[in-house]
Design a protein around this motif. Structure first.
Motif, PDB file in Angstrom:
ATOM      1  N   LEU A 137      19.155  57.898  -0.036  1.00 52.69           N
ATOM      2  CA  LEU A 137      20.324  57.941  -0.761  1.00 52.69           C
ATOM      3  C   LEU A 137      21.507  58.797   0.177  1.00 52.69           C
ATOM      4  O   LEU A 137      22.641  58.947  -0.398  1.00 52.69           O
ATOM      5  CB  LEU A 137      20.327  59.024  -1.908  1.00 52.69           C
ATOM      6  N   LEU A 159      25.807  62.051  -6.695  1.00 50.91           N
ATOM      7  CA  LEU A 159      24.514  61.940  -6.578  1.00 50.91           C
ATOM      8  C   LEU A 159      23.495  62.426  -7.349  1.00 50.91           C
ATOM      9  O   LEU A 159      22.385  61.815  -7.754  1.00 50.91           O
ATOM     10  CB  LEU A 159      24.066  62.978  -5.352  1.00 50.91           C
ATOM     11  N   PRO A 160      23.706  63.415  -8.326  1.00 53.16           N
ATOM     12  CA  PRO A 160      22.925  63.800  -9.506  1.00 53.16           C
ATOM     13  C   PRO A 160      22.807  62.687 -10.479  1.00 53.16           C
ATOM     14  O   PRO A 160      21.630  62.436 -10.882  1.00 53.16           O
ATOM     15  CB  PRO A 160      23.668  65.196 -10.159  1.00 53.16           C
ATOM     16  N   ASP A 180      10.461  57.567  -1.422  1.00 50.14           N
ATOM     17  CA  ASP A 180      11.478  58.257  -1.760  1.00 50.14           C
ATOM     18  C   ASP A 180      12.654  57.268  -1.773  1.00 50.14           C
ATOM     19  O   ASP A 180      12.743  56.483  -0.810  1.00 50.14           O
ATOM     20  CB  ASP A 180      11.543  59.504  -0.799  1.00 50.14           C
ATOM     21  N   GLN A 233      20.246  60.366  -8.855  1.00 49.02           N
ATOM     22  CA  GLN A 233      18.697  60.838  -8.805  1.00 49.02           C
ATOM     23  C   GLN A 233      18.369  60.986  -9.994  1.00 49.02           C
ATOM     24  O   GLN A 233      17.091  60.494 -10.005  1.00 49.02           O
ATOM     25  CB  GLN A 233      19.012  62.193  -8.212  1.00 49.02           C
ATOM     26  N   GLU A 282      14.360  58.651 -11.297  1.00 47.98           N
ATOM     27  CA  GLU A 282      13.204  59.341 -11.718  1.00 47.98           C
ATOM     28  C   GLU A 282      11.977  58.226 -11.881  1.00 47.98           C
ATOM     29  O   GLU A 282      12.230  57.200 -12.463  1.00 47.98           O
ATOM     30  CB  GLU A 282      13.076  60.087 -12.747  1.00 47.98           C
TER      31      GLU A 282
END
Length: 717
Positions: A234, A242-243, A231, A246, A250
């Motif tokens: 972050l 953050l989005p 993982d 993220q 992936e």
């Protein structure tokens, strides 16, 4: 970094000035071209130079890399795959790289993070559009330039690889830097595609936000394992970004957004479409046992071991699956690409000689007529560049050196309007006799020639200086032995149709301008060596008298007209507002600019949009009616001259002829063309000359009295 005794002094005609660094691929130097442009020049190590396959791949990759020319990349300027040690030169980007900056100053604040994320997304979008994948996007390869981030170090490393399917089984070479590589770069290098750069983008932005990589580990092997199976860490990434990070990180390539989708996310806070999920096994009631990782970890270990030996970035050429649709061309009859230098205009005992560029060119009929650098006018055929005639601005030059450089005032109906000079010494004083002339563009024959001023205080009627301008009725220019009048010279015969007095030059400095086929007198009021205000008067072409006059604050000048309103800007100091003057009602409106424009920037109004260019190559598009910035870009063109525009693109060029085409809607640099040395290096620190667009044929003045032409459609292929 000091040069070493073994370092070259010159490579490919570029002078080596400093050593910037070295790596697995080669040594990078700071170099300078004959025109003074600074370049980052990379010379590959000798072991690659002896590899024939390397040279083949290097040549292919350089050809592909030349297509990458976005505002957030460092474009390839020159290369030689056949040199004893192959080399490649890219535009030098001054500033710190992201890694150095974060180590010295800490993580970036949120506004700069957003700028970084958007700039990198645009950069990899441009790289992918050119059919490539960077594959080594990392902080050291991101330069924090004054006008935004730039991605560097692409276009060479792919040449060191063998076929993609043999990357591990035959050579064991895997390219990249472990903390910023994608999972597939470790687990299946033969399948690496554009999505790998998106993963690296997320890692780079996380590093810039926190000062550490999201998969950092003391061991390179453990870092690789975390990239593939672990993982991301972050903590510290701002919630606003953050989005973005993220989505980039992936694990499955198909789950990552495209660069365009990332830009949409930054603007609107959401992705435009649902992301496809990676393929998974169908759900069952019995839990699926976890597959053993031994084979994957052995693969990672082999890949990482090879990677630590190579330590270089990579580019991969993508397949092109379809041919582009044919594009209709709008070119002069018989047109072909050409580049020509003007013949000597035939002046004997010229005390200076040719040393500068043309100041302006204009097209009429089958001719492109240029002037400048003491050339009254010279003609190139639009089709093939035949230089059929050239005339000097002064037939009898002597030791009197004036400011008469020459320019094309206007060209229409097969005629070109220029000005001439005769500088001479009479007694103890220097005299200048200036003329306005109409020439036949095809033959150079003088149709008419009228004296505008003769005496020691006469003024050259140069449109570049604001002392002449063209209207449908003819040419309006300063007139008289002391330049104390302005007059209209009839287009047909050159006769003075009227003349009017100018204000006292001790109290007002006046310039002649035109916009939308109307002439204007712009006069600045002097008060104790300062400009207190500017009057702008529209002139009646029948009499020369002002039809109307308005007064605006401080020193301003007309840039052009948009939507029936004159656009004026301050000429000195930081510009914080622009002035709109309704050409019918004469109502004056002041519009505040969304961001100040420095005095060093050059404004040009084209097709209703104000384009502001900077000596660094930056370009800003502004809506005149609101003052709002439409886009900000970097053309990669140093010292650009005034741009020109088609329906879809903005074109700019440097004094050496380096050319850039920007998308009018977005500002994206969609194509560049390197400068030329065949015209000579002008002895000038000025800006590039204005460009001329005839249909799809673009004519670019460059070097010393030289011009080349290109089909603008070929710039976008």
């Amino acid at each position: 970094m000091a040069l070493r005794e073994t370092d070259p002094t010159e490579v490919g005609g570029y002078r080596i000035e400093d050593r910037l660094g070295s790596g697995g691929m080669g040594v990078v130097y700071l170099a300078r071209s004959a025109s003074g442009r600074r370049l980052a020049l990379k010379i590959v190590h000798a072991q690659y130079a002896d590899d024939d396959e390397f040279r083949t791949r290097f040549r292919r990759e350089v050809a592909a890399a030349r297509q990458v020319s976005g505002a957030f990349t460092a474009p390839v300027v020159d290369a030689d795959a056949d040199a004893s040690r192959p080399w490649m030169a890219t535009l030098y980007i001054p500033g710190e790289d992201l890694g150095t900056h974060v180590r010295r100053h800490g993580p970036l604040p949120l506004p700069r993070l957003r700028e970084l994320a958007a700039g990198l997304a645009e950069a990899i979008r441009d790289i992918h559009r050119a059919g490539m994948v960077h594959r080594d996007l990392k902080p050291a390869n991101v330069m924090l330039a004054e006008d935004g981030p730039r991605v560097i170090d692409f276009g060479i490393s792919r040449a060191t690889e063998f076929a993609a399917s043999d990357v591990l089984t035959q050579t064991g070479r895997v390219m990249g830097t472990p903390p910023f590589m994608s999972p597939e770069q470790f687990s299946s290098p033969q399948d690496v595609g554009p999505a790998a750069d998106v993963f690296s983008l997320g890692s780079v932005v996380a590093y810039a936000a926190t000062g550490r990589g999201p998969f950092d580990s003391p061991s390179p092997y453990e870092t690789a394992v975390r990239v593939v199976d672990g993982d991301a860490e972050l903590d510290g990434v701002p919630s606003e970004l953050l989005p973005f990070v993220q989505f980039c990180l992936e694990k499955h390539p198909k789950s990552r957004p495209s660069p365009d989708e990332l830009l949409h996310l930054l603007r609107n806070g959401e992705l435009p479409d649902p992301r496809p999920a990676p393929e998974t096994a169908p759900a069952t009631d019995t839990p699926t046992p976890r597959r053993p990782r031994r084979r994957k970890r052995l693969l990672l270990a082999a890949a990482l071991g090879a990677l630590l030996l190579t330590g270089a970035g990579a580019l991969t050429v993508l397949a092109v699956n379809s041919e582009p649709a044919p594009i209709a061309r709008d070119l002069p009859p018989g047109w072909q690409e050409w580049h020509k230098k003007s013949k000597d205009p035939g002046v004997e005992d010229d005390p200076i000689g040719p040393d500068g560029p043309f100041s302006r060119c204009a097209a009429t009929g089958r001719s492109l007529v240029c002037a400048g650098d003491d050339v009254l006018a010279t003609r190139f055929a639009l089709a093939d560049g035949s230089n059929t005639w050239a005339r000097p601005i002064d037939d009898t030059p002597d030791d009197v050196v004036g400011g008469d450089q020459g320019t094309v005032i206007a060209a229409r109906g097969g005629r070109v309007y220029v000005y001439g000079a005769d500088n001479r010494t009479e007694g103890d004083s220097d005299h200048s006799r200036y003329t306005i002339q109409a020439l036949d563009a095809d033959t150079g024959k003088v149709i008419w020639k009228t004296i505008t001023g003769d005496g020691p205080e006469s003024t050259e009627p140069s449109s570049e200086q604001g002392f002449s301008t063209a209207v449908p009725e003819g040419v309006i220019a300063v007139h008289g032995p002391k330049g104390q009048q302005y007059a209209l010279f009839d287009a047909e015969n050159g006769k003075v149709r009227w003349k009017r007095p100018l204000p006292d030059p001790d109290t007002q400095m006046c310039l002649l301008r035109s916009a939308a086929r109307n002439a204007y007198l712009v006069c600045r009021d002097w008060t104790e060596d300062a400009v207190s205000g500017t009057s702008i008067a529209q002139l009646d072409p029948a009499t020369g008298r002002p039809r109307w006059t308005v007064t605006v604050d401080k020193d301003q000048d007309i840039v052009g007209q948009a939507d029936g309103r004159l656009v004026a800007l301050h000429t000195t100091g930081t510009r914080r507002t622009l002035t709109l003057i309704n050409a019918d009602s004469h109502i004056v409106t002041t519009v505040r600019l969304s961001e100040p424009q420095p005095e060093s920037a050059t404004p040009t109004l084209l097709n209703g949009t104000l384009y502001v260019t900077f000596p660094s190559g930056s370009v800003r598009a502004v809506a005149p009616d609101t003052g709002r910035r439409l886009w900000d870009s970097n053309s990669t063109v140093e010292s650009p001259g005034p741009p020109t525009a088609s329906r879809t693109h903005l074109y700019l060029a440097s004094p050496s002829g380096r050319l850039a085409a920007l998308n009018l809607r977005t500002g994206t640099v969609e194509a560049t063309l390197q400068g030329r040395d065949d015209g000579g290096t002008a002895d000038s620190t000025g800006l590039g000359a204005p460009l001329t667009l005839v249909g799809d044929a673009l004519y670019v003045p460059y070097g010393i009295r030289s011009v080349y032409t290109v089909d603008v459609h070929t710039l976008r292929t």
